[in-house]
Design an enzyme around this catalytic site. Structure first.
Site, PDB file in Angstrom:
ATOM      1  CG  HIS A   9      -0.206  -0.202   2.517  1.00 54.80           C
ATOM      2  ND1 HIS A   9       0.272  -1.431   2.921  1.00 54.80           N
ATOM      3  CD2 HIS A   9       0.161   0.675   3.467  1.00 54.80           C
ATOM      4  CE1 HIS A   9       0.890  -1.289   4.086  1.00 54.80           C
ATOM      5  NE2 HIS A   9       0.846  -0.025   4.435  1.00 54.80           N
ATOM      6  CG  HIS A  98      29.605  -2.385  -9.309  1.00 55.19           C
ATOM      7  ND1 HIS A  98      30.242  -1.506  -8.461  1.00 55.19           N
ATOM      8  CD2 HIS A  98      30.097  -2.119 -10.559  1.00 55.19           C
ATOM      9  CE1 HIS A  98      31.078  -0.740  -9.164  1.00 55.19           C
ATOM     10  NE2 HIS A  98      30.993  -1.093 -10.422  1.00 55.19           N
ATOM     11  NE  ARG A 132      36.274  -4.430  -9.358  1.00 56.19           N
ATOM     12  CZ  ARG A 132      36.100  -3.622 -10.399  1.00 56.19           C
ATOM     13  NH1 ARG A 132      36.411  -4.022 -11.623  1.00 56.19           N
ATOM     14  NH2 ARG A 132      35.618  -2.408 -10.219  1.00 56.19           N
TER      15      ARG A 132
HETATM   16  C1  RB5 Z   1       4.204   0.069   5.444  1.00 59.02           C
HETATM   17  O1  RB5 Z   1       3.722   0.984   6.367  1.00 59.02           O
HETATM   18  C2  RB5 Z   1       5.720   0.008   5.479  1.00 59.02           C
HETATM   19  O2  RB5 Z   1       6.149  -0.528   6.686  1.00 59.02           O
HETATM   20  C3  RB5 Z   1       6.240  -0.794   4.315  1.00 59.02           C
HETATM   21  O3  RB5 Z   1       5.780  -0.242   3.134  1.00 59.02           O
HETATM   22  C4  RB5 Z   1       7.751  -0.859   4.177  1.00 59.02           C
HETATM   23  O4  RB5 Z   1       8.332   0.394   4.298  1.00 59.02           O
HETATM   24  C5  RB5 Z   1       8.406  -1.880   4.981  1.00 59.02           C
HETATM   25  O5  RB5 Z   1       9.603  -2.115   4.889  1.00 59.02           O
END
Ligand code: RB5
Length: 140
Positions: A9, A98, A132
């Site tokens: 979201h 890389h 590398r």
């Molecule tokens: C959602 O609120 C947030 O925690 C998620 O999108 C993310 O940033 C998590 O690593």
């Protein structure tokens, strides 16, 4: 060439502009969701994206969540996935040159749409340097 996208979201808003950029370049695009602002759990979408790549339904992936870290941490649990977080075009270029990242991860809450699109373009337009760097990724 087909690229799949996954976002939670806090990342789903990047799907549309990224899809347009890829389609303009003649690259296939599939949005694996989520598709709206209702709260979801990023691992559900990260695992979907990893499966699409592991099963050959997508060649590469792009993922986005708020910070990018939840997506990157989850994706990198999968053998064969190298997910790299980028927030500007130089890091996006280096994560391909890389690290040969097959998934680009973007932090939607900390990046403008324009910068996200620059990251995608830089990552797409850069080739893995091998040498590398190949030795190093083989040690992961
Ligand atoms: C959602 O609120 C947030 O925690 C998620 O999108 C993310 O940033 C998590 O690593």
């Amino acid at each position: 060439m087909k690229i799949a996208f996954a976002g939670d979201h806090a990342g789903y808003l990047l799907a549309e502009p990224i899809g347009k950029l890829l389609e303009a370049r003649g690259i296939g695009f599939e949005n694996l969701g989520t598709f709206g602002p209702d709260s979801v759990d990023y691992p559900d979408f990260a695992h979907k994206l990893a499966a699409a790549i592991e099963e050959g339904r997508a060649d590469l992936g792009i993922a986005a969540c708020g910070t990018g870290n939840g997506m990157a941490i989850t994706l990198n649990k999968h053998q064969g996935i190298r997910a790299g977080l980028a927030w500007n075009k130089d890091i996006a270029r280096l994560v391909k040159a890389h690290n040969n990242a097959n998934v680009l991860v973007l932090p939607q809450r900390f990046i403008s749409e324009a910068d996200a699109l620059e990251c995608v373009a830089a990552w797409l337009d850069t080739a893995f340097e091998g040498g590398r760097h190949l030795r190093r990724i083989e040690k992961i």
